[in-house]
Write an enzyme that holds these catalytic residues in place. Structure first.
Site, mmCIF file in Angstrom:
data_model
loop_
_atom_site.group_PDB
_atom_site.id
_atom_site.type_symbol
_atom_site.label_atom_id
_atom_site.label_comp_id
_atom_site.label_asym_id
_atom_site.label_seq_id
_atom_site.Cartn_x
_atom_site.Cartn_y
_atom_site.Cartn_z
ATOM 1 N N SER A 120 0.826 -1.211 0.000
ATOM 2 C CA SER A 120 0.000 0.000 0.000
ATOM 3 C C SER A 120 0.855 1.254 0.000
ATOM 4 O O SER A 120 1.954 1.281 0.557
ATOM 5 C CB SER A 120 -0.858 -0.018 1.265
ATOM 6 O OG SER A 120 -1.471 1.230 1.447
ATOM 7 N N TYR A 144 -2.089 0.446 10.082
ATOM 8 C CA TYR A 144 -2.314 -0.261 8.817
ATOM 9 C C TYR A 144 -1.059 -0.185 7.950
ATOM 10 O O TYR A 144 -0.539 -1.199 7.482
ATOM 11 C CB TYR A 144 -3.519 0.346 8.081
ATOM 12 C CG TYR A 144 -3.639 -0.129 6.665
ATOM 13 C CD1 TYR A 144 -3.919 -1.460 6.380
ATOM 14 C CD2 TYR A 144 -3.423 0.750 5.595
ATOM 15 C CE1 TYR A 144 -3.999 -1.907 5.070
ATOM 16 C CE2 TYR A 144 -3.510 0.312 4.289
ATOM 17 C CZ TYR A 144 -3.792 -1.014 4.029
ATOM 18 O OH TYR A 144 -3.868 -1.463 2.734
ATOM 19 N N LYS A 148 1.688 -3.213 6.786
ATOM 20 C CA LYS A 148 2.049 -3.541 5.397
ATOM 21 C C LYS A 148 3.556 -3.430 5.184
ATOM 22 O O LYS A 148 4.151 -4.237 4.450
ATOM 23 C CB LYS A 148 1.297 -2.610 4.432
ATOM 24 C CG LYS A 148 -0.194 -2.896 4.348
ATOM 25 C CD LYS A 148 -0.456 -4.148 3.529
ATOM 26 C CE LYS A 148 -1.918 -4.499 3.462
ATOM 27 N NZ LYS A 148 -2.201 -5.707 2.669
#
Ligand code: UDP
Length: 339
Positions: A120, A144, A148
């Protein structure tokens, strides 16, 4: 489907994963979906078998890999809401980083050497405005994004130690829907800007809240690079082909290269559908960087990948029917037919 080369697709019942399964099928592969259906949909699994299990279940992964004769994996299964990750960080690390460890171990166990990973742009954090290149330092600002980045680090280390080869695809904002209407975006709860705005425009929910209007952007709202989910899916297939042809481990941006602010996106919805988006101004949402726009050059150079449907208006046109909206020209025809 006999004779098709099988690819394991973790998270294949989700929004991006299911579009990737369709793209794999169109390219002659057999997508084998591995999904716990926590956020995915059984009816989105249309192009190959479904193994219903959690990606943290390493034995289940190894068994699926062996029984389907898998040689390469696309890994989508993860939790993907920035706001939720701020509220439930341990869950994000467990599901996203834990899922990656489980998958890598299953690959080592079964001899699978090729992994396409759903990374991402959130791994870049909040870089200075301008197009982001892959060598922009990765400094995520929310759990988040950190989860990743951890996955990318694990892949890099295991690539060096065990000869795994991976393509980490750092995508910008996935949006839109399958142009042929086979699939759409369905999150529950929905948190993404374009679906929420289209739901507000169609009257299916109340006004959209615009989170933050004091960012250092041209109109004060956050700027994002929206990429059509079908383009994204095609990029994943090109990455599978690249690894199968012996390509070395890499990390690539998948984006359109153009940023749109929230207010620009609302105006694009109005212009495409003829419906204004009712909205109200709200405080910033925790964890949001002001501006994220891709430099898509390296993906083009490495994979020959170029977006084809990622103009914002095209994205909205393709998604509009799933939100009960018609593109303006169609809306006019409907009105004329009714008169
Ligand atoms: N956003 C917003 N209102 C909403 C949902 C999202 O203003 O109801 C904003 C959000 O703060 C961010 C942008 O829209 O600046 C894109 O958010 P989204 O959740 O779609 O994707 P993200 O960039 O977080 O992956």
């Amino acid at each position: 489907m006999t004779g098709r080369f099988p690819i394991l697709v973790t998270g294949g019942a989700g929004f991006i994963g299911s579009h990737a399964c369709k793209a794999l099928h169109q390219a002659g592969y057999l997508p084998v979906t591995f999904d716990n259906l926590s956020t995915g949909h059984t009816d989105a699994v249309k192009w190959g078998p479904l193994e219903k299990a959690d990606v943290r279940n390493q034995a289940g992964l190894s068994a699926a890999i062996r029984s389907h004769g898998i040689r390469a994996v696309m890994h989508f299964a993860a939790s993907a809401y920035v706001g939720e990750s701020v509220e439930r960080p341990a869950f994000y690390y467990d599901n996203n980083a834990g899922g990656m460890i489980s998958l890598i171990n299953a690959c080592l166990d079964t001899g699978v050497k090729q992994i396409v990973f759903s990374s991402s742009c959130a791994t870049y954090g909040s870089p200075a405005c301008g197009r982001i290149r892959e060598d922009t330092p990765q400094a995520p600002i929310n759990p988040y994004g950190r989860s990743k980045l951890m996955c990318e680090d694990m892949l890099r280390d295991c690539s060096a130690a065990h000869g795994l080869r991976f393509a980490a695809l750092r995508y910008f904002n996935a949006a839109g829907a399958d142009p042929e209407g086979d699939l759409s975006e369905r999150h529950d709860p929905e948190t993404h800007l374009l679906p929420l705005a289209m739901q507000a425009a169609s009257g299916r929910r109340g006004p959209l809240q615009v989170f933050g209007t004091d960012y250092p952007t041209r109109d004060g709202s956050c700027e994002r690079d929206y990429i059509h989910v079908s383009d994204l899916a095609r990029g994943h297939v090109l990455a599978v082909d690249y690894l199968a042809a012996g390509g070395s481990s890499t990390a690539l941006n998948l984006g359109s290269g153009t940023g749109h602010t929230i207010f620009e996106a609302l105006e694009a919805i109005r212009s495409v559908t003829g419906k204004a988006v009712p909205h109200e101004l709200a405080p910033r949402r925790a964890g949001d960087p002001p501006s994220l726009t891709a430099d898509p050059g390296l993906a083009e150079e490495t994979l020959g990948f170029r977006t084809e449907r990622s103009g914002l208006e095209q994205i909205i046109r393709d998604a509009a029917p799933s939100f009960g909206l018609a593109a303006a020209r169609e809306a006019r025809h409907e009105r004329q037919a009714a008169e």
